[in-house]
Each structure stands twice: as structure tokens, then as C-alpha cells.
Design a protein around this motif. Structure first.
Motif, PDB file in Angstrom:
ATOM      1  N   ARG A  31      11.538  69.360  28.952  1.00  0.00           N
ATOM      2  CA  ARG A  31      12.044  70.149  30.067  1.00  0.00           C
ATOM      3  C   ARG A  31      12.964  71.223  29.522  1.00  0.00           C
ATOM      4  O   ARG A  31      13.741  70.969  28.618  1.00  0.00           O
ATOM      5  CB  ARG A  31      12.829  69.259  31.023  1.00  0.00           C
ATOM      6  N   PRO A  32      12.898  72.409  30.110  1.00  0.00           N
ATOM      7  CA  PRO A  32      13.804  73.452  29.639  1.00  0.00           C
ATOM      8  C   PRO A  32      15.242  73.085  29.968  1.00  0.00           C
ATOM      9  O   PRO A  32      15.507  72.464  30.978  1.00  0.00           O
ATOM     10  CB  PRO A  32      13.358  74.699  30.405  1.00  0.00           C
ATOM     11  N   LYS A  33      16.147  73.448  29.105  1.00  0.00           N
ATOM     12  CA  LYS A  33      17.575  73.224  29.316  1.00  0.00           C
ATOM     13  C   LYS A  33      18.227  74.557  29.653  1.00  0.00           C
ATOM     14  O   LYS A  33      17.735  75.616  29.295  1.00  0.00           O
ATOM     15  CB  LYS A  33      18.233  72.649  28.055  1.00  0.00           C
ATOM     16  N   ALA A  34      19.346  74.480  30.342  1.00  0.00           N
ATOM     17  CA  ALA A  34      20.062  75.702  30.663  1.00  0.00           C
ATOM     18  C   ALA A  34      20.484  76.385  29.372  1.00  0.00           C
ATOM     19  O   ALA A  34      21.013  75.754  28.478  1.00  0.00           O
ATOM     20  CB  ALA A  34      21.280  75.383  31.516  1.00  0.00           C
ATOM     21  N   GLY A  35      20.222  77.640  29.287  1.00  0.00           N
ATOM     22  CA  GLY A  35      20.584  78.375  28.088  1.00  0.00           C
ATOM     23  C   GLY A  35      19.981  79.756  28.097  1.00  0.00           C
ATOM     24  O   GLY A  35      19.116  80.057  28.909  1.00  0.00           O
ATOM     25  N   ALA A  36      20.428  80.565  27.202  1.00  0.00           N
ATOM     26  CA  ALA A  36      20.003  81.957  27.185  1.00  0.00           C
ATOM     27  C   ALA A  36      18.514  82.108  26.910  1.00  0.00           C
ATOM     28  O   ALA A  36      17.898  83.053  27.371  1.00  0.00           O
ATOM     29  CB  ALA A  36      20.811  82.714  26.145  1.00  0.00           C
ATOM     30  N   ASP A  37      17.890  81.161  26.159  1.00  0.00           N
ATOM     31  CA  ASP A  37      16.478  81.322  25.840  1.00  0.00           C
ATOM     32  C   ASP A  37      15.592  81.185  27.076  1.00  0.00           C
ATOM     33  O   ASP A  37      14.481  81.652  27.087  1.00  0.00           O
ATOM     34  CB  ASP A  37      16.007  80.353  24.751  1.00  0.00           C
ATOM     35  N   HIS A  38      16.080  80.559  28.132  1.00  0.00           N
ATOM     36  CA  HIS A  38      15.290  80.400  29.350  1.00  0.00           C
ATOM     37  C   HIS A  38      15.784  81.307  30.457  1.00  0.00           C
ATOM     38  O   HIS A  38      15.261  81.283  31.555  1.00  0.00           O
ATOM     39  CB  HIS A  38      15.330  78.943  29.833  1.00  0.00           C
ATOM     40  N   GLY A  39      16.825  82.078  30.201  1.00  0.00           N
ATOM     41  CA  GLY A  39      17.329  83.003  31.203  1.00  0.00           C
ATOM     42  C   GLY A  39      18.321  82.385  32.170  1.00  0.00           C
ATOM     43  O   GLY A  39      18.896  83.091  32.974  1.00  0.00           O
ATOM     44  N   VAL A  40      18.516  81.067  32.132  1.00  0.00           N
ATOM     45  CA  VAL A  40      19.460  80.421  33.034  1.00  0.00           C
ATOM     46  C   VAL A  40      20.760  80.162  32.278  1.00  0.00           C
ATOM     47  O   VAL A  40      20.767  79.518  31.238  1.00  0.00           O
ATOM     48  CB  VAL A  40      18.888  79.093  33.593  1.00  0.00           C
ATOM     49  N   THR A  41      21.845  80.708  32.799  1.00  0.00           N
ATOM     50  CA  THR A  41      23.155  80.513  32.192  1.00  0.00           C
ATOM     51  C   THR A  41      24.110  79.951  33.231  1.00  0.00           C
ATOM     52  O   THR A  41      23.851  80.030  34.430  1.00  0.00           O
ATOM     53  CB  THR A  41      23.718  81.840  31.640  1.00  0.00           C
ATOM     54  N   SER A  42      25.205  79.378  32.764  1.00  0.00           N
ATOM     55  CA  SER A  42      26.184  78.833  33.700  1.00  0.00           C
ATOM     56  C   SER A  42      27.587  79.177  33.237  1.00  0.00           C
ATOM     57  O   SER A  42      27.824  79.412  32.057  1.00  0.00           O
ATOM     58  CB  SER A  42      26.018  77.311  33.809  1.00  0.00           C
ATOM     59  N   HIS A  43      28.475  79.189  34.207  1.00  0.00           N
ATOM     60  CA  HIS A  43      29.875  79.498  33.942  1.00  0.00           C
ATOM     61  C   HIS A  43      30.722  78.641  34.879  1.00  0.00           C
ATOM     62  O   HIS A  43      30.446  78.577  36.073  1.00  0.00           O
ATOM     63  CB  HIS A  43      30.139  80.984  34.198  1.00  0.00           C
ATOM     64  N   VAL A  44      31.748  77.971  34.334  1.00  0.00           N
ATOM     65  CA  VAL A  44      32.618  77.110  35.122  1.00  0.00           C
ATOM     66  C   VAL A  44      33.969  77.787  35.285  1.00  0.00           C
ATOM     67  O   VAL A  44      34.512  78.335  34.320  1.00  0.00           O
ATOM     68  CB  VAL A  44      32.783  75.734  34.451  1.00  0.00           C
ATOM     69  N   MET A  45      34.493  77.745  36.508  1.00  0.00           N
ATOM     70  CA  MET A  45      35.776  78.373  36.795  1.00  0.00           C
ATOM     71  C   MET A  45      36.727  77.361  37.421  1.00  0.00           C
ATOM     72  O   MET A  45      36.304  76.510  38.203  1.00  0.00           O
ATOM     73  CB  MET A  45      35.581  79.545  37.743  1.00  0.00           C
ATOM     74  N   VAL A  46      38.019  77.476  37.090  1.00  0.00           N
ATOM     75  CA  VAL A  46      39.070  76.663  37.681  1.00  0.00           C
ATOM     76  C   VAL A  46      40.139  77.610  38.190  1.00  0.00           C
ATOM     77  O   VAL A  46      40.659  78.431  37.436  1.00  0.00           O
ATOM     78  CB  VAL A  46      39.685  75.682  36.650  1.00  0.00           C
ATOM     79  N   ASP A  47      40.476  77.504  39.482  1.00  0.00           N
ATOM     80  CA  ASP A  47      41.521  78.329  40.085  1.00  0.00           C
ATOM     81  C   ASP A  47      42.608  77.388  40.596  1.00  0.00           C
ATOM     82  O   ASP A  47      42.335  76.509  41.417  1.00  0.00           O
ATOM     83  CB  ASP A  47      40.940  79.153  41.235  1.00  0.00           C
ATOM     84  N   THR A  48      43.841  77.549  40.101  1.00  0.00           N
ATOM     85  CA  THR A  48      44.924  76.619  40.441  1.00  0.00           C
ATOM     86  C   THR A  48      45.968  77.248  41.356  1.00  0.00           C
ATOM     87  O   THR A  48      47.112  76.802  41.393  1.00  0.00           O
ATOM     88  CB  THR A  48      45.605  76.113  39.158  1.00  0.00           C
ATOM     89  N   ALA A  49      45.620  78.236  42.124  1.00  0.00           N
ATOM     90  CA  ALA A  49      46.585  78.911  42.994  1.00  0.00           C
ATOM     91  C   ALA A  49      46.856  78.105  44.265  1.00  0.00           C
ATOM     92  O   ALA A  49      45.991  77.369  44.752  1.00  0.00           O
ATOM     93  CB  ALA A  49      46.064  80.294  43.360  1.00  0.00           C
ATOM     94  N   ASN A  50      48.056  78.230  44.809  1.00  0.00           N
ATOM     95  CA  ASN A  50      48.460  77.678  46.114  1.00  0.00           C
ATOM     96  C   ASN A  50      48.438  76.160  46.202  1.00  0.00           C
ATOM     97  O   ASN A  50      48.234  75.603  47.284  1.00  0.00           O
ATOM     98  CB  ASN A  50      47.597  78.267  47.235  1.00  0.00           C
ATOM     99  N   GLY A  51      48.607  75.438  45.107  1.00  0.00           N
ATOM    100  CA  GLY A  51      48.694  73.979  45.167  1.00  0.00           C
ATOM    101  C   GLY A  51      47.365  73.261  45.325  1.00  0.00           C
ATOM    102  O   GLY A  51      47.291  72.057  45.174  1.00  0.00           O
ATOM    103  N   THR A  52      46.328  73.979  45.684  1.00  0.00           N
ATOM    104  CA  THR A  52      44.993  73.412  45.773  1.00  0.00           C
ATOM    105  C   THR A  52      44.182  73.943  44.604  1.00  0.00           C
ATOM    106  O   THR A  52      44.247  75.123  44.292  1.00  0.00           O
ATOM    107  CB  THR A  52      44.304  73.810  47.101  1.00  0.00           C
ATOM    108  N   VAL A  53      43.457  73.073  43.971  1.00  0.00           N
ATOM    109  CA  VAL A  53      42.659  73.479  42.820  1.00  0.00           C
ATOM    110  C   VAL A  53      41.228  73.714  43.307  1.00  0.00           C
ATOM    111  O   VAL A  53      40.659  72.881  44.017  1.00  0.00           O
ATOM    112  CB  VAL A  53      42.690  72.399  41.724  1.00  0.00           C
ATOM    113  N   ARG A  54      40.674  74.844  42.928  1.00  0.00           N
ATOM    114  CA  ARG A  54      39.297  75.182  43.305  1.00  0.00           C
ATOM    115  C   ARG A  54      38.444  75.181  42.045  1.00  0.00           C
ATOM    116  O   ARG A  54      38.795  75.821  41.052  1.00  0.00           O
ATOM    117  CB  ARG A  54      39.248  76.546  43.969  1.00  0.00           C
ATOM    118  N   PHE A  55      37.314  74.448  42.107  1.00  0.00           N
ATOM    119  CA  PHE A  55      36.372  74.397  40.995  1.00  0.00           C
ATOM    120  C   PHE A  55      35.097  75.101  41.427  1.00  0.00           C
ATOM    121  O   PHE A  55      34.670  74.999  42.571  1.00  0.00           O
ATOM    122  CB  PHE A  55      36.001  72.947  40.655  1.00  0.00           C
ATOM    123  N   ALA A  56      34.469  75.785  40.493  1.00  0.00           N
ATOM    124  CA  ALA A  56      33.197  76.429  40.780  1.00  0.00           C
ATOM    125  C   ALA A  56      32.319  76.404  39.533  1.00  0.00           C
ATOM    126  O   ALA A  56      32.812  76.544  38.417  1.00  0.00           O
ATOM    127  CB  ALA A  56      33.408  77.867  41.236  1.00  0.00           C
TER     128      ALA A  56
END
Length: 149
Positions: A31-56
Motif C-alpha cells: 500500500r502506498p504510504k504518505a509521502g512526497a513520492d505519492h503526492g500526499v503530504t501531511s503537516h501537524v499543527m499545535v496552537d496553544t492560545a487562550n488556554g485551549t490547545v488546538r491540534f490539526a
């Protein structure tokens, strides 16, 4: 006389070979894995503003072709927070129910999708986020360290 027997036997052997069971190719289960060779990339973000943590977790199709993400059930993603000792503090999917039906998500060329959730942090400290995309054909698992003051 020999031609009358040989031709039907060869035709039958060809039919058996074409329709009979085959040994699976070692590449068939790959099965293809996420990565540049298949065109699918991912990015993880963490936002810690206002006492609530937002993950994306953002999943992008950087290829010129449409990509289909396949999920075995209703859980498309998950977020896990570990404390500084590696102990699990929070899991987004804990206590949630998910459909058992398989689902797909189409990403057009140069398209992206974002899965995000919020977490009410128990206090300050150093944490590790483990973000996962539960796609069968483009699975993603990334870790990001962050600190709360």
C-alpha cells in the motif's frame, strides 16, 4: 491427427492458466504510504492560545491526479497527548463511537483537508502530540512536542 489433439489441449491449458488461481504478487498487498513520492503530504499543527490547545493535521494532495483516502471505519483521525514521562494524558477517540462502515475521501489535485480538535489542558508542562490519519492506503503518524506555561 496430432494437430487435432494438440491444439485443443493447448487452448484448454491457456484457459486454465488464465482463469486458475495465482500466487499473489508481493507487490499486490503493498500500500502506498504518505509521502512526497505519492503526492500526499501531511503537516501537524499545535496552537496553544487562550488556554485551549488546538491540534490539526493537514493532509494535502500535491500531485496532479486525484487521490482517494480509504478509511476502514468512521474514525478518520486521532490525537493522543503524552506527558513528559510518555504516559498517555488524553486521547481524542476515547469514549467515542464510530460507524463500522468503510468510507472514502477524495482529494482533488492540489487539494487539502484538515482534521482538527480541541483539548482543555490540565496545566502547564511539556507534552507530546501524536497525530494519526487512519487511512488504509495513506496512513500518517506524526509526533510534535509542545510546552504549556
Amino acid at each position: 491427427m496430432l494437430a487435432r489433439i494438440t491444439v485443443p489441449l493447448l487452448a484448454a491449458a491457456g484457459l486454465v492458466f488464465a482463469c486458475g488461481p495465482r500466487t499473489p504478487s508481493p507487490l499486490a498487498g503493498a500500500r502506498p504510504k504518505a509521502g512526497a513520492d505519492h503526492g500526499v503530504t501531511s503537516h501537524v499543527m499545535v496552537d496553544t492560545a487562550n488556554g485551549t490547545v488546538r491540534f490539526a493535521i493537514e493532509v494535502a494532495n500535491d500531485s496532479p491526479k486525484r487521490v482517494e483516502l480509504t478509511f476502514p471505519d468512521g474514525r478518520t483521525h486521532d490525537f493522543v497527548v503524552l506527558d513528559s514521562t510518555g504516559r498517555e494524558v488524553w486521547r481524542w477517540s476515547e469514549g467515542r463511537l464510530f460507524t463500522q462502515g468503510m468510507q472514502n475521501r477524495l482529494l482533488d489535485a492540489r487539494d487539502r483537508t484538515v482534521y482538527d480538535e480541541r483539548w482543555q489542558a490540565p496545566g502547564s508542562g511539556r507534552y507530546t502530540l501524536v497525530a494519526q490519519l487512519h487511512s488504509e492506503n495513506y496512513p500518517v503518524r506524526q509526533q510534535v512536542e509542545f510546552a504549556l506555561r
